[in-house]
Every structure is written in C-alpha cells, then in structure tokens.
Design an enzyme around this catalytic site. Structure first.
Site, PDB file in Angstrom:
ATOM      1  N   MET A  77     -10.936   1.654   6.677  1.00 40.40           N
ATOM      2  CA  MET A  77     -10.591   1.435   8.086  1.00 40.40           C
ATOM      3  C   MET A  77      -9.221   2.035   8.405  1.00 40.40           C
ATOM      4  O   MET A  77      -8.635   1.745   9.443  1.00 40.40           O
ATOM      5  CB  MET A  77     -10.601  -0.061   8.418  1.00 40.40           C
ATOM      6  CG  MET A  77     -11.992  -0.678   8.234  1.00 40.40           C
ATOM      7  SD  MET A  77     -12.284  -2.134   9.240  1.00 40.40           S
ATOM      8  CE  MET A  77     -10.983  -3.215   8.677  1.00 40.40           C
ATOM      9  N   GLY A  78      -8.702   2.877   7.504  1.00 44.91           N
ATOM     10  CA  GLY A  78      -7.480   3.612   7.803  1.00 44.91           C
ATOM     11  C   GLY A  78      -6.206   2.819   7.589  1.00 44.91           C
ATOM     12  O   GLY A  78      -6.201   1.755   6.990  1.00 44.91           O
ATOM     13  N   HIS A 132      -2.591   2.951   2.502  1.00 40.60           N
ATOM     14  CA  HIS A 132      -1.516   2.562   1.599  1.00 40.60           C
ATOM     15  C   HIS A 132      -1.942   2.979   0.187  1.00 40.60           C
ATOM     16  O   HIS A 132      -3.007   3.613   0.023  1.00 40.60           O
ATOM     17  CB  HIS A 132      -1.236   1.051   1.692  1.00 40.60           C
ATOM     18  CG  HIS A 132      -2.473   0.196   1.579  1.00 40.60           C
ATOM     19  ND1 HIS A 132      -3.215   0.117   0.437  1.00 40.60           N
ATOM     20  CD2 HIS A 132      -3.122  -0.578   2.493  1.00 40.60           C
ATOM     21  CE1 HIS A 132      -4.240  -0.694   0.620  1.00 40.60           C
ATOM     22  NE2 HIS A 132      -4.223  -1.117   1.869  1.00 40.60           N
ATOM     23  N   HIS A 145      -5.647   2.376  -0.881  1.00 40.77           N
ATOM     24  CA  HIS A 145      -6.609   3.387  -0.428  1.00 40.77           C
ATOM     25  C   HIS A 145      -6.464   4.678  -1.246  1.00 40.77           C
ATOM     26  O   HIS A 145      -7.448   5.300  -1.642  1.00 40.77           O
ATOM     27  CB  HIS A 145      -6.363   3.741   1.037  1.00 40.77           C
ATOM     28  CG  HIS A 145      -6.581   2.621   2.006  1.00 40.77           C
ATOM     29  ND1 HIS A 145      -5.544   2.024   2.683  1.00 40.77           N
ATOM     30  CD2 HIS A 145      -7.709   2.000   2.424  1.00 40.77           C
ATOM     31  CE1 HIS A 145      -6.039   1.095   3.487  1.00 40.77           C
ATOM     32  NE2 HIS A 145      -7.334   1.041   3.349  1.00 40.77           N
ATOM     33  N   GLY A 205     -12.337  -1.160  -3.540  1.00 40.18           N
ATOM     34  CA  GLY A 205     -11.259  -1.848  -4.246  1.00 40.18           C
ATOM     35  C   GLY A 205     -11.649  -3.269  -4.645  1.00 40.18           C
ATOM     36  O   GLY A 205     -12.338  -3.964  -3.889  1.00 40.18           O
ATOM     37  N   LYS A 208      -9.621  -5.533  -4.651  1.00 34.99           N
ATOM     38  CA  LYS A 208      -8.898  -6.403  -3.707  1.00 34.99           C
ATOM     39  C   LYS A 208      -9.897  -7.216  -2.889  1.00 34.99           C
ATOM     40  O   LYS A 208      -9.706  -8.390  -2.636  1.00 34.99           O
ATOM     41  CB  LYS A 208      -8.030  -5.526  -2.814  1.00 34.99           C
ATOM     42  CG  LYS A 208      -7.812  -6.018  -1.416  1.00 34.99           C
ATOM     43  CD  LYS A 208      -6.501  -6.727  -1.294  1.00 34.99           C
ATOM     44  CE  LYS A 208      -6.307  -7.400   0.047  1.00 34.99           C
ATOM     45  NZ  LYS A 208      -6.563  -6.538   1.188  1.00 34.99           N
ATOM     46  N   ASP A 209     -10.967  -6.542  -2.432  1.00 39.77           N
ATOM     47  CA  ASP A 209     -12.015  -7.204  -1.651  1.00 39.77           C
ATOM     48  C   ASP A 209     -13.181  -7.483  -2.592  1.00 39.77           C
ATOM     49  O   ASP A 209     -14.237  -6.843  -2.521  1.00 39.77           O
ATOM     50  CB  ASP A 209     -12.435  -6.310  -0.484  1.00 39.77           C
ATOM     51  CG  ASP A 209     -11.271  -6.029   0.452  1.00 39.77           C
ATOM     52  OD1 ASP A 209     -11.094  -6.777   1.414  1.00 39.77           O
ATOM     53  OD2 ASP A 209     -10.509  -5.070   0.182  1.00 39.77           O
ATOM     54  N   GLN A 236     -16.560  -8.399  -1.074  1.00 40.49           N
ATOM     55  CA  GLN A 236     -17.155  -7.215  -0.432  1.00 40.49           C
ATOM     56  C   GLN A 236     -17.782  -6.288  -1.477  1.00 40.49           C
ATOM     57  O   GLN A 236     -18.894  -5.773  -1.288  1.00 40.49           O
ATOM     58  CB  GLN A 236     -16.074  -6.472   0.345  1.00 40.49           C
ATOM     59  CG  GLN A 236     -16.476  -5.107   0.841  1.00 40.49           C
ATOM     60  CD  GLN A 236     -15.409  -4.507   1.727  1.00 40.49           C
ATOM     61  OE1 GLN A 236     -15.344  -4.815   2.895  1.00 40.49           O
ATOM     62  NE2 GLN A 236     -14.558  -3.660   1.172  1.00 40.49           N
TER      63      GLN A 236
HETATM   64  P1  AMP Z   1      -9.968  -1.263   4.301  1.00 36.25           P
HETATM   65  O1  AMP Z   1      -9.418  -0.016   4.927  1.00 36.25           O
HETATM   66  O2  AMP Z   1      -8.997  -2.398   4.285  1.00 36.25           O
HETATM   67  O3  AMP Z   1     -11.331  -1.623   4.842  1.00 36.25           O
HETATM   68  O4  AMP Z   1     -10.190  -0.921   2.772  1.00 36.25           O
HETATM   69  C1  AMP Z   1     -10.899   0.218   2.367  1.00 36.25           C
HETATM   70  C2  AMP Z   1     -11.083   0.168   0.878  1.00 36.25           C
HETATM   71  O5  AMP Z   1      -9.801   0.102   0.260  1.00 36.25           O
HETATM   72  C3  AMP Z   1     -11.864  -1.070   0.419  1.00 36.25           C
HETATM   73  O6  AMP Z   1     -12.726  -0.687  -0.653  1.00 36.25           O
HETATM   74  C4  AMP Z   1     -10.785  -1.976  -0.075  1.00 36.25           C
HETATM   75  O7  AMP Z   1     -11.209  -2.876  -1.078  1.00 36.25           O
HETATM   76  C5  AMP Z   1      -9.790  -0.976  -0.633  1.00 36.25           C
HETATM   77  N1  AMP Z   1      -8.469  -1.591  -0.719  1.00 36.25           N
HETATM   78  C6  AMP Z   1      -7.756  -2.168   0.279  1.00 36.25           C
HETATM   79  N2  AMP Z   1      -6.604  -2.682  -0.189  1.00 36.25           N
HETATM   80  C7  AMP Z   1      -6.594  -2.421  -1.527  1.00 36.25           C
HETATM   81  C8  AMP Z   1      -5.681  -2.704  -2.586  1.00 36.25           C
HETATM   82  N3  AMP Z   1      -4.533  -3.354  -2.372  1.00 36.25           N
HETATM   83  N4  AMP Z   1      -5.994  -2.287  -3.824  1.00 36.25           N
HETATM   84  C9  AMP Z   1      -7.171  -1.641  -4.062  1.00 36.25           C
HETATM   85  N5  AMP Z   1      -8.067  -1.344  -3.120  1.00 36.25           N
HETATM   86  C10 AMP Z   1      -7.785  -1.727  -1.860  1.00 36.25           C
END
Ligand code: AMP
Length: 300
Positions: free
Chosen positions: A30-31, A34, A37, A147, A149-150, A153
């Site tokens: 979702m952009g 960091h 990502h 990740g 992290k989720d 998910q």
């Molecule tokens: P998001 O943009 O938050 O939807 O995340 C996109 C992808 O990045 C998802 O697979 C998340 O699990 C992963 N992600 C977000 N934050 C982290 C993190 N701190 N460490 C590892 N993967 C992450």
C-alpha cells in the site's frame, strides 16, 4: 523501471517477461515504503528475474471508521525507492482500475480470519484476500513476497492461494524493526513523538515474553500476563489484544510447544499498531523469531 497504472499494461509486460523464460517475483503493497517493504523487494530481486511491485491503498480492507483517507502516501519517494531496489514494474492503479464497478464477488478465508485482527476488524481480511486474489490474477504465475510483520495476513493469503490452486508461491520474509525495536509500519508516520516513544513497549514486551519462554516458561497464560502487564505500564498504548496461538492454524494454545505465534495489537495515538514473534519449541531447543533491525543505510 516502468510505472503502469492499467492492469492491461501490467499483464502485457509480465507476459512478455515470462515468454522469454523470466521468473516473476511480486510484492503487493500500500506504499509509503520503509525498510520492511524494501526488504521484500530485495528478496524478490534476489530470487527472480523480473520484479513487480504493486502500490494500491485498497479501500475494501479499511473499515468505515478506519484511516483510509489519512493513509500516508508519497509516490515520488516510493518510485525512487523501488527503482533503487531494481524493481522492473511499479503498478500504481487507481481505485476505478481495480474496482470499475461495485464488487459483488469477494474471497473469504474462514477460520484463520476469525481471531486476532479479524475480531476488531471484521471486514478487513475479506478486503485483503479479494484484492490480493485480483492482483495475483493480473500478475499471473509468480512468487509473491509478504512480511511476517502481518503474520495473520501471511497465513490467510497462503491458505487462499493453496485452497484456490492459484499459481503463486507465497513466501514469508522477516519482520523489520526500528533500532528501538518498533516494528516498521507506514502507520508509524502518524505517531506524535511521545506516542512514538511509548510504542516501543510492544516490542519490549515481546522480548520479555521471549526471554520467559527461553527460560523454560511453557504456560501461555503466564506469557500473556507478562505481555499485558508490561504493555499496561504505558498509558498511551491501548491494548487491543495479546494472544498466544498456534502459528499454523492461529487457534489459541494453552501450552507453548511446537510453533507458536505471540501477537499483539494496540492503538497508539491515531495509529493502530501490530507486532509479533514466533517461538519454535522442540524437546531440546527454543528458537525465537523476532525479526531483524534495519541497518542504518536501509532506514528511510
Ligand atoms: P503494507 O504496505 O503495509 O500493506 O505492507 C506491504 C507488505 O509489506 C506486506 O507484506 C507487509 O507484511 C510487509 N511489511 C510491512 N511492514 C513490514 C515490516 N516492518 N517488516 C517486514 N515486512 C513488512
């Protein structure tokens, strides 16, 4: 790097790549990138010939009172980051491109979505699985990087891909942390300085719980008490849940044995933050996966 906003153009580029034998890696996001990502992009780059990153803030996965309109974005910075990671295609569709008409077909993964974040975000995972199924359909056969992290998910998407025989190998990657332990998240941008400092209690509590397990604690209630007791010392951090569950089916456990996911979620200021670790307890060993701290050069 090519940036495309139309699904048709994305398909054409990925089909061309596969036609010459390229293996495709895909990172849905979702952009507001960091180091978390970027670590997924790096893994995809290392293991594939052609890397696609999607950037789409999916309205379907936000509840009516959640932060959709406030979700942070910076396309220029994200494009530069993706380019620096060697991404081949950045897919930046509009909402109309993904949902040209009201959607009446959704993907629901039962069971795995009931607990943890599913309890306080009842429509969230259907939104995630529906958009990820659509993105998988657009990208086609690939390895997709998510990740840890989720963690919920990841389990849900993996199960969806298996149950629906999608031609996608779902790969989990380490949780990336800030130097003080806070799990990196686009939502950390919402945190006021005092809340940002307070938020570090989540990972500190997980570290403490990990130390208890490493010292032989096997009672899930005791680990739960360690977590809730520590998190309660930070009045700025409003705990949503702290749970000790089986790492594979996400059902609560009473004894810590095998692979166990210890997960927390909390509201801090305007942000909802999640964090977790996995402990793998064998007869003679305890492995704790708390993820990795981003190196100085990787922090953005
Ligand atoms: P998001 O943009 O938050 O939807 O995340 C996109 C992808 O990045 C998802 O697979 C998340 O699990 C992963 N992600 C977000 N934050 C982290 C993190 N701190 N460490 C590892 N993967 C992450």
């Amino acid at each position: 790097m090519r940036t495309v906003a139309r699904a048709h153009d994305l398909r054409a580029l990925v089909d061309d790549a596969r036609a010459i034998g390229s293996r495709v890696g895909f990172v849905p996001t979702m952009g507001y990138f960091h180091a978390g990502h970027r670590s997924l992009m790096r893994a995809a780059r290392a293991e594939n010939d052609f890397v696609v990153v999607s950037l789409f803030v999916n309205p379907l996965q936000f509840g009516p009172t959640e932060d959709l309109s406030a979700y942070p974005s910076d396309l220029d910075r994200d494009s530069a980051a993706a380019e620096a990671e060697g991404v081949d295609v950045l897919f930046t569709p509009t909402t109309e491109e993904i949902y040209p008409r009201p959607i009446v077909t959704t993907v629901h993964v039962d069971g795995l979505t009931n607990g943890l974040c599913g309890r306080s975000r009842p429509t969230h995972f259907d939104g995630v699985t529906t958009v990820v199924a659509k993105l998988f359909s657009m990208v086609g056969p690939c390895r997709a990087y998510f990740g840890r992290k989720d963690a919920q998910q990841l389990a849900v998407v993996r199960r969806m891909a298996e149950d629906l025989d999608l031609p996608v190998e779902v790969i989990g990657c380490p949780l990336v942390r800030e130097p003080d332990g806070l799990a990196m998240s686009s939502r950390n941008a919402y945190l006021e300085p005092d809340d940002r400092r307070a938020a570090a209690i989540l990972s500190r509590a997980l570290h403490e719980a990990a130390a208890e397990v490493a010292n032989g604690e096997r009672d899930a209630d005791s680990v739960h008490r360690v977590l809730t007791g520590l998190i309660a010392t930070e009045p700025r951090v409003q705990l949503d849940y702290a749970e000790v569950v089986d790492a594979h089916d996400l059902t609560p456990v009473t004894k810590i044995t095998g692979d166990v996911l210890v997960a927390v979620a909390a509201n801090v200021g305007r942000g909802r933050l999640i964090d977790n670790m996995t402990v793998s307890v064998g007869p003679h060993s305890v492995d704790v996966d708390l993820g990795v701290v981003a190196r100085e050069t990787e922090r953005v």
